[in-house]
Write an enzyme that holds these catalytic residues in place. Structure first.
Site, PDB file in Angstrom:
ATOM      1  N   LYS A  59      16.839  20.525  20.839  1.00 53.39           N
ATOM      2  CA  LYS A  59      17.211  20.432  19.421  1.00 53.39           C
ATOM      3  C   LYS A  59      17.690  21.794  18.928  1.00 53.39           C
ATOM      4  CE  LYS A  59      15.315  19.018  14.915  1.00 53.39           C
ATOM      5  NZ  LYS A  59      14.093  18.567  14.191  1.00 53.39           N
ATOM      6  N   SER A 128      14.713  14.498  11.504  1.00 53.18           N
ATOM      7  CA  SER A 128      15.767  15.457  11.730  1.00 53.18           C
ATOM      8  C   SER A 128      16.162  15.624  13.188  1.00 53.18           C
ATOM      9  CB  SER A 128      15.328  16.816  11.185  1.00 53.18           C
ATOM     10  OG  SER A 128      14.226  17.320  11.918  1.00 53.18           O
ATOM     11  N   SER A 152       9.995  13.990  11.654  1.00 54.93           N
ATOM     12  CA  SER A 152      11.255  14.229  12.358  1.00 54.93           C
ATOM     13  C   SER A 152      11.270  13.947  13.854  1.00 54.93           C
ATOM     14  CB  SER A 152      11.700  15.684  12.137  1.00 54.93           C
ATOM     15  OG  SER A 152      12.170  15.866  10.835  1.00 54.93           O
TER      16      SER A 152
END
Lengths: 416, 416
Positions: A59, A128, A152
């Site tokens: 990420k 996210s 997330s």
């Protein structure tokens, strides 16, 4: 030997076929990954690490020394970290291959990236950790790093139909993570296979290998009703209850309990803490480049700055007092069964969905895992969430429960 | 084999001889340590861990499952943690023996415990890691865990004449640490021997063994003048310059530079961040038991609560901008040489001394180490501090520099 090279080539082929549609990656290191795979293939068997050849997506809020890390913010476009985040360094040292950086929402808050849900391109993958969940779901990579401050990791896993693991707060070092709210920020994982999840987690925690799991003779499960259940899709609640029944049939002791008022209050206060800390974490961006923050995030920071320090401290005190209720709510060898998200992934890309089923557990710092639980009426994945009150020392026990539940759901026809 | 038992008995004898005078321990686990030593002695050589038999003291802000952990606060008297702090768990898993809990100041802030300086019982050992530094200095234990939020590891090491290591921020996991200011709190080590320090650090970081050190052909040292030098004892500054000269003579490239204004500002702002975060970290104690906090700490929390969130955020933004100055101040393979404390340990136990030589480096999150540098006019230890701009990945290089400096100082007659 060319096993690693072949495996990376197969993943790159898969990415070539689907990435234009899905948009899971912000940076892909094709040449680097192949070069690394060649080097790994040249190792003698005795020289191989615990994660030999495991391809991993990272990420884009975690630093990588050989790829840009820009948090999906124009403020940091082109930023080149001087070093790997500590978890990335550990994964590489154990023989993992970092395939690229996956799309995050802006600073891991709510403003979405371009990623689409692999199961329906008209729907959000959640966020996210949008690119991580989507890449794993699309078979582009077996494992990806995620983070969770609200919901997330757990929520996008549910929307994309993959395993999502938020460990106990503090289990992995956060050096090299762009913080949003440091007392909540937790690095986690998306994966397709439990074994991959357990092996990567052990390495990230600095352990030689996953501890051997021990499952109690009769698994104990507490189906927890929350005040947010009324906001869930009826089909999601129905699936949760079917899952509970399937676990009962498979031999688990299942009871149903309500979230006590003290934990309802903790849940409600998570937002205050997150806003107050986000305003501090992003102080430099706010001071120097406010106009290049999304309206969502700028509003959230303004909210955090408006919170009186005494009010935030009072909220923390109420949270600390209320959080103790988790200790008596469930037993040490019992797992909570609850929803990971309100239902199927919402249509559209404007919102990554609601974190109402996640905030409490993140605030408590307890481990959570998303398990796929079949499909919904629109053909998108549904999921269940397991939560334990245990902390960092007992991952093996939590994983043992989660595997057992995962297999029982699959046997009952509610799996992937 | 009875090597571990014999070693523990020798340490316990030493403790029996000196603990009444020094007061380094809040809890001592004699029987547990001996039982553990017997179990370790029964292991075959192949079964021994990386820290086989290493006795360690643990500052009483880190959780231990088998000993009370009360942060030297009456609010938490008798508190029994459910689990070991993650660093403690790792040390035990590698074969270390936790001998007991060492005295901390109240919540690792300034209100002192009862510990005295082993070199002069009328003087403070420094703090907040008072018991850890004193226990190591008195030969009661070879290694002890410390923490630093302002100067709590580096300064007591200087006052007690032992090695003190504050690693880069985030190097070890902080699960099970009672936080004072989470963006500053760093777990560290006190030790007598470099090898012990390096081995324990690797285990706490989740690494199998210390990386092999690589020292540049000609070590580079930057003697950094700070605005606080005027507040140092003349003898401490003189010793620092003698040390620089000794390093020059031993072959190092030594230059003298001034702290740039940007870093002076970062230094000045550390206090704002620490107060704001302490008010949040101790919110529950403030809400429920304010009258049982020391006047020092209550005043500090009140100060933190009075800080406007926007002002704290602005301070963070200025810190983030200013902190970049460290990247150009020194080279990647250069270490900073500076004072670890204003001079010899002050007389009396009411104050643990000043952290003015520590706050900047803690705020920057850079690794620091205290090296003993002979004695002062009152017969108490003096020290020097090395600081690097490097982060968690390069501990081996920093230690290589520190060992080189340590040996050069010893050769010049400025060692222990």
């Amino acid at each position: 030997m060319s096993g690693c090279v072949e495996a990376i080539r197969a993943l790159l082929d898969r990415i070539d076929a689907r990435e234009d549609a899905i948009g899971a990656w912000v940076h892909l290191d094709r040449d680097g990954a192949l070069a690394r795979a060649r080097a790994l293939d040249a190792l003698a068997p005795a020289e191989r690490g615990a994660l030999h050849g495991m391809a991993i997506g990272v990420k884009d809020v975690l630093d990588t020394v050989d790829m840009p890390t820009a948090f999906n913010s124009p403020i940091h476009a082109g930023r080149r970290p001087a070093r790997d985040a500590e978890v990335v360094r550990r994964l590489r040292a154990a023989g993992a291959i970092i395939l690229g950086k996956t799309v995050t929402t802006e600073f891991a808050f709510t403003h979405p990236g371009r990623t689409r849900n692999p199961h329906d391109l008209a729907c959000t993958p959640g966020g996210s950790s949008s690119g991580s969940a989507a890449a794993v779901a699309a078979g582009m990579v077996p494992v990806a790093l995620a983070t969770q401050t609200g919901g997330s990791t757990i929520r996008p896993a549910a929307f994309c139909g993959v395993l999502g693991y938020k460990p106990a707060f503090g289990r992995y070092p956060t050096a090299g993570l762009k913080h949003l709210a440091p007392s909540l920020d937790t690095i986690g994982l998306h994966a397709r296979a439990f074994d991959d999840l357990a092996r990567a987690s052990a390495v990230m925690a600095g352990e030689a290998a996953p501890a051997r799991p021990v499952l109690p003779r009769r698994p104990r499960v507490a189906l927890v009703r929350t005040p947010h259940d009324g906001a869930a899709e009826p089909q999601a609640l129905a699936r949760l209850h079917e899952a509970a029944q399937a676990l009962r049939s498979a031999g688990a002791a299942v009871r149903t309990i309500d979230l006590p008022p003290a934990l309802v209050e903790v849940d409600a206060l998570q937002h205050v803490i997150m806003a107050a800390e986000a305003a501090q974490s992003l102080a430099a961006e706010w001071a120097s480049a406010r106009d290049r923050l999304s309206a969502n995030l700028a509003g959230f920071i303004a909210e955090g700055l408006a919170h009186d320090a005494a009010a935030v401290a009072a909220a923390r005190a109420r949270i600390a007092a209320g959080a103790r209720a988790i200790d008596t709510l469930v037993g040490d060898d019992e797992v909570i069964l609850t929803l990971p998200a309100p239902g199927e992934a919402p249509r559209g890309l404007a919102s990554t969905g609601s974190a109402v089923f996640n905030r409490l557990w993140t605030m408590l710092g307890v481990p959570c895992i998303t398990l796929p639980a079949g499909r919904g009426a629109r053909g998108l994945p549904l999921g269940v969430q397991l939560v334990a009150r245990r902390d960092a020392g007992d991952e093996a026990g939590f994983f043992a429960h989660a595997r057992w539940v995962h297999e029982a759901l699959a046997a009952a026809g509610h799996g992937h």
